[in-house]
Design an enzyme around this catalytic site. Sequence first.
Site: not given
Length: 680
Positions: A114, A230
């Site tokens: 996103d 991540k």
Amino acid sequence: MAGSFGAVGRGRSRSSLKRHGGADPPLSLAMPTVADLHKTAELEKFLVEAGLYEGEEESAKREDVLREIDHIVKEWVKQLTIQKGYGENMVKEANAVLFTFGSYRLGVHGPGADIDALCIGPSYVKREEDFFVTLHGALADMEEVTELQPVPDAHVPVMKFKFHGIPIDLLYASISLLVIPPDFDISQGSVLCDVDEATVRCLNGCRVADQILRLVPNAEIFRKTLRCLKYWAQRRGVYSNVTGLLGGVSWALLVARVCQLYPNAVPSMLVSRFFRVFTQWQWPNPVMLCTIENDENLGFSVWDPRKNPRDRSHVMPIITPAYPCMNSSYNVSTSTLRVIMEQFQFGNKICQEIELNKASWSALFEPFQFFEAYTRYLVVDIVADDEDDLRLWKGWIESRLRQLTLKIERDTKGILQCHPNPCEYADPSIKCAHCAFFMGLSRKEGMKIRGQKFDIRGTVDEFMHEIGMYTSWKSGMDLAVTHVRKKEIPSYVFEQGCQKPCPPTPIHADQQDQSDKTDTEVCTAAVSLAGQLKRKYDSVGGGDTESCKYFRMASVSPACEETSTQLHDDANFGLINCSTSPHESQESSVSGSSCAAIGAHGLVDETSIPVSLIPNVENDRTRTNLDQIPSQRVVEKDERKLEGIESLASSNCTEFMEVAEVVMGVVLTENVQLSGDEVI
């Protein structure tokens, strides 16, 4: 891409910040060796093959989407300016600016990720009545906008939607200017004048991202390392702020801190040093990229355990660098800190093997086998009449799941620990909108008492009543919380990429009798519930949404007290499924009875958990296990300082911790040696 969309300048911050986080020196200035460069090339190749980079076509599409949204918000502000009766000159100058933040701003987003965006508008355009009403209405009428979900009551109010298929999280901040200049500088202090705390939180996403990029010695090296970690955190199940683990900002700050400590290192070195540093970190000593700034003129509260009692309870403080400095990891609890530290130790162990050429990078990114790690689980099943309702209902429940973890810790005095799985699962056999979350349960290491059981029915009841406060509840939105053993995990989670648990280890015959008594009690209840749900689905035949109506809030009420006589008379682990609903529905999911026992059972000994998955870090506030230094000498000579990682602290940290000692009655800075004005 720049922090703002358009020609927006990013002037210098008010604070005078040095590249290495204040006055503290790096731990090592060592340059990479040939072997380090080779390992970095291997790591980057692995990340490319894992599909972590988006293609040029998707990147161009994101740029186009941002341009369209930028145009939409500018037109929205102009239309509002006309509606509010301002003159022609004001309408002509009316403007809004769009900034990006988060992974997109930091340059570490992947395919399908996103975009976090912030719209800054003038003082007369308000969030509640204009952003969440007028702009929401305009977006709802656009064909290119789908899955529109306003979340006005969130800690950071947000509007979520997809624009041409690209997920967008759009925030709004109304600042004390009548006209927003096209070259607006969000880093200037005046942006925080005369705004509320919700607006400060919205603004700080952009301000923090920009500060991080200013404070790291090499932005490109930082990006590569953060992208890697991540991905690792997602694979190991510790990437989720909402469930009490670590979110994107916290991971960025941790990686940035390691970049400051090793300014000349390349990504392969930084990944290894990351785990070495944070397996030895003395939590709750805070991680900071720079000194905490306190602006008395603006007067916003900053993270400070000396003044703020709530800050003293934070177990893993990771402090944002932009004023007002906040703890980005305030959601972390004792249970989730244990989970995070366990995974840090796993990463440290694998990186040692990689440095010795005993393992490849793929070993570091092996997914965590959540459904093998525990013997008992809580299942949170969520249903709604359609996907739109489910998205709203699920968002509300997911945002409060960490409260269930905190309540279980509280009511069991920290002995029973929870591991929330950030992934959601869906049963394809259910013909209505449905998803489920799972939480692993285990006793705190060293607190095992034979025969001890836990009764958390009241805890779940309290959680259910809080869930029932949802103001946008609709008919068909329902919830059930149940307790299952490892062998009772539903098959659909394994069909969605999870590995099936290994068969249980055989137990001695004299233990079998006692185990059977408990298992019979558990399984009878579980089978009864499962059979009941299956009958509900089968009875309607197919996709009739009425099949979802079996879910009534699993809640304990006085009417259920007689059922508790079936349970262990000391401390049980059990749930009650009752017909009580926060919305006073009279429908019952239990035929012929107001409530039914869902279990009278205790957690089995943790010896049945695979040894490699048993937590070996005690979440004691006074110290962390410091015996994880590699025995082999695989790093540079001048990195002997690593043996003193636990000594990293700042004068600021010391002041915080000294006050916390008095309040909490524990020695938090034991063995912490100060080095001048060193700041972490």
